[in-house]
Design a protein around this motif. Structure first.
Motif, PDB file in Angstrom:
ATOM      1  N   THR A 138       0.829  -1.173   0.167  1.00 24.72           N
ATOM      2  CA  THR A 138      -0.023  -0.069  -0.126  1.00 24.72           C
ATOM      3  C   THR A 138       1.019   1.181   0.083  1.00 24.72           C
ATOM      4  OG1 THR A 138      -2.153   0.839   0.946  1.00 24.72           O
ATOM      5  CG2 THR A 138      -0.314   0.321   2.643  1.00 24.72           C
ATOM      6  N   THR A 141       1.646   1.829  -3.626  1.00 25.70           N
ATOM      7  CA  THR A 141       0.712   2.492  -4.545  1.00 25.70           C
ATOM      8  C   THR A 141       0.486   3.870  -4.167  1.00 25.70           C
ATOM      9  OG1 THR A 141      -0.958   1.330  -3.116  1.00 25.70           O
ATOM     10  CG2 THR A 141      -0.376   0.415  -5.245  1.00 25.70           C
ATOM     11  N   GLU A 242      -4.628  -2.002 -11.701  1.00 30.84           N
ATOM     12  CA  GLU A 242      -4.182  -2.938 -11.263  1.00 30.84           C
ATOM     13  C   GLU A 242      -3.899  -4.185 -12.278  1.00 30.84           C
ATOM     14  OE1 GLU A 242      -7.140  -4.624  -8.553  1.00 30.84           O
ATOM     15  OE2 GLU A 242      -5.814  -6.319  -7.733  1.00 30.84           O
ATOM     16  N   ASP A 274      -0.234  -1.559 -10.724  1.00 29.46           N
ATOM     17  CA  ASP A 274       0.123  -2.156  -9.322  1.00 29.46           C
ATOM     18  C   ASP A 274       0.262  -3.600  -9.717  1.00 29.46           C
ATOM     19  OD1 ASP A 274      -0.404  -3.317  -7.245  1.00 29.46           O
ATOM     20  OD2 ASP A 274      -2.217  -2.198  -6.805  1.00 29.46           O
ATOM     21  N   MET A 276       1.343  -5.936  -7.715  1.00 30.29           N
ATOM     22  CA  MET A 276       1.359  -6.571  -6.382  1.00 30.29           C
ATOM     23  C   MET A 276       1.299  -8.023  -6.163  1.00 30.29           C
ATOM     24  SD  MET A 276       2.572  -4.453  -4.195  1.00 30.29           S
ATOM     25  CE  MET A 276       1.436  -2.913  -4.711  1.00 30.29           C
TER      26      MET A 276
HETATM   27  C1  LIG Z   1      -3.312  -5.303  -6.024  1.00 28.66           C
HETATM   28  C2  LIG Z   1      -2.747  -4.980  -4.636  1.00 28.66           C
HETATM   29  N1  LIG Z   1      -2.362  -3.930  -4.278  1.00 28.66           N
HETATM   30  C3  LIG Z   1      -2.080  -3.475  -3.140  1.00 28.66           C
HETATM   31  C4  LIG Z   1      -1.957  -4.340  -2.259  1.00 28.66           C
HETATM   32  C5  LIG Z   1      -1.429  -3.860  -0.858  1.00 28.66           C
HETATM   33  O1  LIG Z   1      -0.299  -4.324  -0.458  1.00 28.66           O
HETATM   34  P1  LIG Z   1      -0.204  -4.385   1.176  1.00 28.66           P
HETATM   35  O2  LIG Z   1      -1.263  -5.631   1.660  1.00 28.66           O
HETATM   36  O3  LIG Z   1       1.342  -5.103   1.248  1.00 28.66           O
HETATM   37  O4  LIG Z   1      -0.263  -3.138   1.488  1.00 28.66           O
HETATM   38  C6  LIG Z   1      -2.292  -5.737  -2.234  1.00 28.66           C
HETATM   39  C7  LIG Z   1      -2.507  -6.523  -1.265  1.00 28.66           C
HETATM   40  O5  LIG Z   1      -3.114  -7.440  -1.256  1.00 28.66           O
HETATM   41  C8  LIG Z   1      -3.017  -6.002  -3.519  1.00 28.66           C
HETATM   42  O6  LIG Z   1      -3.529  -7.190  -3.818  1.00 28.66           O
END
Ligand SMILES: Cc1ncc(COP(=O)(O)O)c(C=O)c1O
Length: 462
Positions: A138, A141, A242, A274, A276
């Motif tokens: 987070t 992002t 995303e 994103d 992640m």
């Molecule tokens: C697409 C996406 N963005 C951001 C995050 C946030 O990551 P974090 O939980 O490490 O803060 C996640 C977490 O599940 C995610 O799946």
């Protein structure tokens, strides 16, 4: 959403003893209940609701408790352990730093920080000239949001608008939730950022989006511009996407993303992905955005970036990454030597051990198997999404009604049969084994999943 809370009442379950799975106790394990209950008493409620298993050890694709049970893991702890649980190369790298000892440096640099940054920048596409290291996804992002705005404001004082997408999710802190779609998750904020806009997502079940993805995007953006009375060149600074929509591993059509990238170029907007869940080999490519054949300006990564310790990062061109003044974008635990050592060993393992290739090749078979399962249960499964060792099986009835309760039961039955899946609380079950998985393990996992579906349908509907 389902209303399930996994039961804490131990239940007799079938004995399982295979090469990759052992279930030899009641589940949840009776001895684990006082521990689980104490954790529930002492930790915020919002952290709970997941399956009642106490992990003791995890290696490769296996997870063990201390009572003799062993699971095959198809969750990678939600897309983290891409290079395998307890990856020996990561452990060895961490031991070296621990034995020095060197635990923290923050504003000072370390050999681990130098080595990681050097490897990271040398082994990612050339437009990524600099990185910003952080701890949580987070944060990555949020940092991307800040960089997009700083870049826009440099060009023109009102150029601060960000385009985001319906259904996308970017984390739990304020800016991330503003960029995310879910309106109920924003209620606590009390206001909406007037410079964050959401465009419709081109879901595969949205006919007009699939028929002509480029036109669909252009129509949506024209409507948004008109409705909000904005000039994209003057008022917008970036686009946050995303890479695929998390809950259901739903990708955009390639032409749609290419049109988004073109629009970004036409209007001097930074394009951020994103990554992640999509990054570091999960989809059979180093980064998931590569499936769209576009070149993003910024990349926000986390999870599989270390397969272990808290590491997240943003990658971008020098002139964007250097926009914040010295000291104005930092984080206490960023570039911690242990985390850098883990990140380096993880990235090297991904490349040296051929894990991206494994994700691509076994991913093909994975999707063939899952589609066979879908065809067998076509009254309950509407589609299988994803690519590489990433899949989401979407459960809907013949009238397209979502079946979250069926997903709850299947997830629980998988756990009782020695398979861990990603329980979403929605009409999807996500499957994402560590990329070190072999063919035999993959087939055993798919067969266990199929059996759990069969038994759950039998229990609910027959
Ligand atoms: C697409 C996406 N963005 C951001 C995050 C946030 O990551 P974090 O939980 O490490 O803060 C996640 C977490 O599940 C995610 O799946």
């Amino acid at each position: 959403m389902s209303s399930l809370k996994f039961s804490h009442i131990p239940k007799e379950v079938k004995l399982v003893q295979t090469k990759y799975r052992n279930i030899v106790t009641k589940l949840p394990v009776p001895e684990s209940i006082p521990i689980l209950e104490r954790v529930y008493e002492t930790e915020s409620h919002s952290m709970h609701g997941q399956m009642p298993i106490i992990w003791d050890r995890a290696e490769g694709v296996q997870v063990y408790d201390s009572w003799g049970n062993k699971w095959l893991d198809f969750s990678s702890t939600i897309f983290v352990t891409n290079t395998g649980h307890g990856n020996i190369k990561i452990i060895e790298a961490l031991k070296k730093v621990l034995e020095k000892p060197l635990l923290h440096t923050y504003t000072f640099t370390s050999p681990e920080r130098y080595e990681y940054l050097n490897y990271l920048i040398s082994n990612t596409p050339k437009q990524f000239e600099k990185a910003f290291l952080l701890s949580a996804g987070t944060e990555a992002t949020e940092a991307s949001l800040k960089l997009m705005r700083l870049n826009g404001l440099k060009l023109n004082k009102r150029k601060g608008g960000i385009l985001c997408f319906e259904g996308n999710w970017h984390g739990r802190t304020l800016g991330a939730q503003m960029m995310g779609w879910n309106p109920s998750q924003k209620e606590w904020i009390g206001y909406l950022d007037p410079n964050i806009y959401h465009l419709p997502f081109p879901y595969p079940w949205r006919e007009e989006a699939i028929k002509d993805p480029r036109n669909f995007f252009r129509n949506c953006i024209d409507e948004l511009i008109k409705k909000n009375n904005i000039d994209p060149k003057k008022d917008l600074c970036g686009i946050m996407m995303e890479t695929f929509q998390g809950w259901g591993a739903v990708f955009y059509p390639k032409e749609f993303v290419q049109e988004v990238a073109l629009f970004a170029k036409e209007n001097d907007l930074l394009l951020t992905f994103d990554e992640m869940q999509a990054g570091f080999g999960r989809t059979g490519k180093l980064f998931g955005y590569m499936h769209y054949e576009v070149e993003p300006d910024l990349l926000a990564c986390g999870k599989g970036v270390s397969s272990s310790l808290p590491l997240a990062l943003v990658l971008g061109r020098k002139e964007i990454m250097d926009l914040p003044g010295i000291g104005s974008m930092s984080s206490t635990h960023s570039a911690n030597p242990l985390v850098c050592a883990a990140g380096l060993a993880n990235f090297k393992s991904l490349i040296d051990d051929g894990l991206i290739e494994n994700s691509e090749s076994l991913g093909k078979l994975f999707h063939i198997k899952l589609n066979e399962i879908k065809n067998r249960f076509s009254n309950y499964i509407s589609t299988v999404q994803g690519v590489g060792l990433l899949a989401a099986v979407i459960f809907k009835d013949q009238n397209s009604n979502p079946l979250p309760d069926l997903c709850d039961l299947i997830s629980e039955k998988c756990m009782q049969s020695g398979l861990l899946v990603v329980h979403t609380g929605r009409e999807s079950i996500k499957l994402a084994p560590p990329l070190v998985i072999n063919l035999e393990q993959l087939i055993e996992g798919c067969e266990t999943f199929e059996k759990a579906i069969e038994e759950s349908i039998e229990q609910i509907y027959k």
